[in-house]
Each structure stands twice: as structure tokens, then as C-alpha cells.
Scaffold this motif. Structure first.
Motif, PDB file in Angstrom:
ATOM      1  N   PRO A  17       0.830  -1.211   0.000  1.00 31.37           N
ATOM      2  CA  PRO A  17       0.000   0.000   0.000  1.00 31.37           C
ATOM      3  C   PRO A  17       0.861   1.257   0.000  1.00 31.37           C
ATOM      4  N   ASN A  18       0.414   2.266  -0.738  1.00 30.56           N
ATOM      5  CA  ASN A  18       1.225   3.490  -0.806  1.00 30.56           C
ATOM      6  C   ASN A  18       1.118   4.357   0.447  1.00 30.56           C
ATOM      7  N   THR A  19       0.416   3.871   1.473  1.00 27.05           N
ATOM      8  CA  THR A  19       0.422   4.539   2.774  1.00 27.05           C
ATOM      9  C   THR A  19       1.468   3.939   3.695  1.00 27.05           C
ATOM     10  N   SER A  20       2.075   2.837   3.281  1.00 26.17           N
ATOM     11  CA  SER A  20       2.908   2.053   4.190  1.00 26.17           C
ATOM     12  C   SER A  20       4.401   2.236   3.957  1.00 26.17           C
ATOM     13  N   SER A  23       9.709  -0.854   4.978  1.00 28.44           N
ATOM     14  CA  SER A  23      10.611  -1.482   5.944  1.00 28.44           C
ATOM     15  C   SER A  23       9.921  -1.803   7.271  1.00 28.44           C
ATOM     16  N   ASP A  24       8.627  -1.524   7.358  1.00 30.56           N
ATOM     17  CA  ASP A  24       7.877  -1.718   8.606  1.00 30.56           C
ATOM     18  C   ASP A  24       6.740  -2.716   8.357  1.00 30.56           C
ATOM     19  N   LYS A  25       6.873  -3.933   8.886  1.00 32.93           N
ATOM     20  CA  LYS A  25       5.884  -4.985   8.656  1.00 32.93           C
ATOM     21  C   LYS A  25       4.508  -4.604   9.194  1.00 32.93           C
ATOM     22  N   LEU A  26       4.486  -3.965  10.363  1.00 34.41           N
ATOM     23  CA  LEU A  26       3.201  -3.561  10.943  1.00 34.41           C
ATOM     24  C   LEU A  26       2.540  -2.477  10.105  1.00 34.41           C
ATOM     25  N   SER A  27       3.349  -1.601   9.537  1.00 36.49           N
ATOM     26  CA  SER A  27       2.818  -0.560   8.660  1.00 36.49           C
ATOM     27  C   SER A  27       2.169  -1.180   7.432  1.00 36.49           C
ATOM     28  N   ILE A  28       2.783  -2.214   6.888  1.00 31.56           N
ATOM     29  CA  ILE A  28       2.225  -2.908   5.728  1.00 31.56           C
ATOM     30  C   ILE A  28       0.938  -3.629   6.106  1.00 31.56           C
ATOM     31  N   GLU A  29       0.932  -4.238   7.290  1.00 35.07           N
ATOM     32  CA  GLU A  29      -0.237  -4.989   7.748  1.00 35.07           C
ATOM     33  C   GLU A  29      -1.442  -4.075   7.954  1.00 35.07           C
ATOM     34  N   ILE A  30      -1.256  -2.969   8.662  1.00 32.76           N
ATOM     35  CA  ILE A  30      -2.373  -2.073   8.923  1.00 32.76           C
ATOM     36  C   ILE A  30      -2.783  -1.335   7.647  1.00 32.76           C
ATOM     37  N   ARG A 224      -0.961   4.154  10.957  1.00 28.84           N
ATOM     38  CA  ARG A 224      -0.391   3.681  12.219  1.00 28.84           C
ATOM     39  C   ARG A 224      -0.719   4.612  13.387  1.00 28.84           C
ATOM     40  N   PRO A 225      -1.328   4.096  14.453  1.00 28.94           N
ATOM     41  CA  PRO A 225      -1.630   4.918  15.627  1.00 28.94           C
ATOM     42  C   PRO A 225      -0.403   5.588  16.234  1.00 28.94           C
ATOM     43  N   TYR A 226       0.737   4.914  16.177  1.00 33.31           N
ATOM     44  CA  TYR A 226       1.951   5.477  16.785  1.00 33.31           C
ATOM     45  C   TYR A 226       2.303   6.817  16.153  1.00 33.31           C
ATOM     46  N   VAL A 253      -7.819  -0.949  12.589  1.00 31.63           N
ATOM     47  CA  VAL A 253      -7.050  -0.922  13.839  1.00 31.63           C
ATOM     48  C   VAL A 253      -7.586  -1.975  14.812  1.00 31.63           C
ATOM     49  N   GLU A 254      -8.897  -2.103  14.903  1.00 36.12           N
ATOM     50  CA  GLU A 254      -9.495  -3.095  15.803  1.00 36.12           C
ATOM     51  C   GLU A 254      -9.104  -4.519  15.391  1.00 36.12           C
ATOM     52  N   GLU A 255      -8.911  -4.731  14.100  1.00 41.53           N
ATOM     53  CA  GLU A 255      -8.546  -6.064  13.608  1.00 41.53           C
ATOM     54  C   GLU A 255      -7.061  -6.371  13.788  1.00 41.53           C
ATOM     55  N   VAL A 256      -6.219  -5.376  13.541  1.00 41.85           N
ATOM     56  CA  VAL A 256      -4.775  -5.603  13.507  1.00 41.85           C
ATOM     57  C   VAL A 256      -4.135  -5.491  14.888  1.00 41.85           C
TER      58      VAL A 256
END
Length: 291
Positions: A17-20, A23-30, A224-226, A253-256
Motif C-alpha cells: 500500500p502506498n500509505t505504508s 521497511s515496517d511490517k506492521l505498517s504494511i499490515e495495517i 499507524r496509531p503510533y 485498527v481493531e482487527e490488527v
């Protein structure tokens, strides 16, 4: 409500995704979860969003505000100097660009008079003109020295500006510059090096204004919430952060963010929304309709 143009700007780059952050797996996941809830096709290619986003958002806001707030004009890529609260910031630059041609022309005309007068022995006029020339030269030298000592910091441009006509001129006969009622910094995604710009701009706008502070906020698609927390939980530089797809992001966010290791970021997200530091795009439209 989700911004109607947001899905068009979404896409995949190298399968991500172009929001992610690649290099960040969690960023790709969310990011992937957000796109799934938005219904972004997996074969939709990512395209540059910066200028296209600003124009699309300006057009959308202009259309939606045409009835409740027809006096507002929304434009992309605007300089603070173009608005009446910040017009004074352009004075030093205008002074520095003054080439003095009018004074030089007046002195040349006086020189012509003194040349003709000196043929008749008119020394007093020659002396008077020389005194004026010396005084002008001294004043010009002092002006150049002051300009050299002035700070040369320029305020950041607004990605999107909402303006209205100025009610009345402060000084009769002056040009009526528009009044800035709201400004936005557009950040499609967030990284450490992108967090400072909106805060710096908000601080500049608050410190440099003459008159009412415009509503100033960041707008983002960051999932990402962070990073949303790092931007939104500031000290007043920003009024808030608007998200283009907050309903879909809430579901993602609730899912991930499930489990004890991710509970802190889930809590961060909830606090951002509950404290209204993070707001829906529809709130942006509703707020502007009241200005």
C-alpha cells in the motif's frame, strides 16, 4: 465520513500500500487492512498523490461548501503572504527589492537644473543639490545595513487554504487581501522526518499573525496509531489531525492491533479519537461550513 477522493489516490507500489513504510511490517499490515476496508483493488497502481490530492480536496470542499458557505474560496498551494493577517511579512522583502529608480530619476532632473544654473554662477543651488544627494546616499546605506541584519526566514506555504474576502480595509485606499480562515498541511503518510513540518508551520502562523489565528490542522492517510499520536499529541501547534478514512481505519485498527503487545497502540488510537485530536474528514467539512 470517508473523503470521496481518497480511494482514487490509494494504490499499490511493488505490492505494498502506498500509505505504508516498506521497511515496517506492521505498517504494511495495517495499510493492507485499511485498503481492504476501503475496497481498493489489489491491482490498482500507486501514483504520485501530492498535487493531485490537494486539487481533489480543494474541488471537493468547494463543491460541498457552495451552499452552506458560498463566501469561502478553497485553493491549493497558497503563500501566507497572500493573506491580510500575514501581509506584513512581505514588507521587508519589498523594501529589499526597492531599486531606488524614482530617487535616482529625481536627482538626475536636479542635476540637469544645477548644470544649467551653474553656467550662470548659481553655486547655492549646486550646493543644495549636493547636500540632498549626500543625505539620500546616507539613508540608502543605513537601509541596506538594516536589511542585511534582518532575518531571512520565510514561512512555509500552505498545501490548502480556505479564504474569504476581507470585510474592510484597515487603511482607506489599501489593497484588500483575502482573510485566511483555515489552512491545512497535507501528509499522505507520516515518517519521523515529516512530523516536524506541520508543527513548525503552526508555530509560525501563531507567532507571525496579526489578527485572528486561522484554523490550522494536518490531514493524513497514515494508518499507524503510533505516528498519528506523535503528530496529534502536540502542544497546540495544530488544532487537530483529520484522517481521510477514519471509519475504515477504526475497523482496521481493531482487527490488527490485537493482543498484549499491541494493546498500547490500540489504546493510543482510542484516546486520539476520544480526545478529538484525530477527527473524521466530515468534521472538517462541517467546521468549515460554520466559518
Amino acid at each position: 465520513m470517508t473523503a470521496p477522493f481518497s480511494t482514487v489516490l490509494c494504490g499499490y507500489r511493488n505490492g505494498l500500500p502506498n500509505t505504508s513504510d516498506a521497511s515496517d511490517k506492521l505498517s504494511i499490515e495495517i495499510g493492507s487492512a485499511l485498503f481492504e476496508h476501503l475496497g481498493v483493488p489489489v491491482d490498482q497502481p500507486a501514483t504520485p498523490v501530492a498535487k493531485e490530492w490537494a486539487v481533489a480536496m480543494a474541488d471537493d470542499l468547494q463543491e460541498r461548501l457552495s451552499i452552506p458557505a458560498p463566501h469561502l474560496l478553497i485553493q491549493a498551494e497558497r503563500k501566507l503572504l497572500h493573506f491580510e493577517q500575514y501581509a506584513h511579512l512581505d514588507v521587508a522583502r519589498s523594501l529589499a527589492n526597492d531599486d531606488g529608480l524614482e530617487v535616482a530619476g529625481a536627482l538626475a532632473a536636479l542635476d540637469a537644473l544645477t548644470a544649467a544654473d551653474s553656467l550662470l554662477g548659481g553655486e547655492p543651488l549646486v550646493q543644495a543639490v549636493n547636500s540632498v544627494r549626500a543625505a539620500v546616499a546616507g539613508a540608502d546605506e543605513r537601509r541596506k545595513l538594516l536589511i542585511d541584519l534582518m532575518a531571512d526566514e520565510s514561512p512555509l506555504n500552505l498545501d490548502l487554504a480556505v479564504e474569504r474576502p476581507t470585510i474592510a480595509a484597515v487603511v482607506p485606499g489599501t489593497v484588500l487581501l483575502p482573510h485566511l480562515v483555515a489552512g491545512f498541511s497535507l501528509k499522505w503518510s507520516l515518517r519521523t522526518d515529516r512530523l516536524q513540518d506541520p508543527r513548525t508551520q503552526g508555530s509560525q502562523m501563531a507567532a507571525m499573525r496579526r489578527g485572528r489565528m486561522p484554523h490550522f490542522a494536518a490531514v493524513t492517510m497514515e494508518p499507524r496509531p503510533y505516528y498519528l499520536g506523535r503528530l496529534a499529541m502536540g502542544t497546540g501547534d495544530l488544532d487537530c489531525v483529520y484522517h481521510l478514512a477514519l471509519p475504515e481505519l477504526s475497523k482496521a485498527v481493531e482487527e490488527v492491533y490485537v493482543g498484549p503487545k499491541r494493546a498500547k497502540q490500540l489504546d493510543t488510537f482510542h484516546r486520539l479519537v476520544d480526545q478529538r485530536r484525530l477527527r473524521d474528514y466530515d468534521e472538517l467539512v462541517t467546521y468549515l461550513a460554520t466559518l
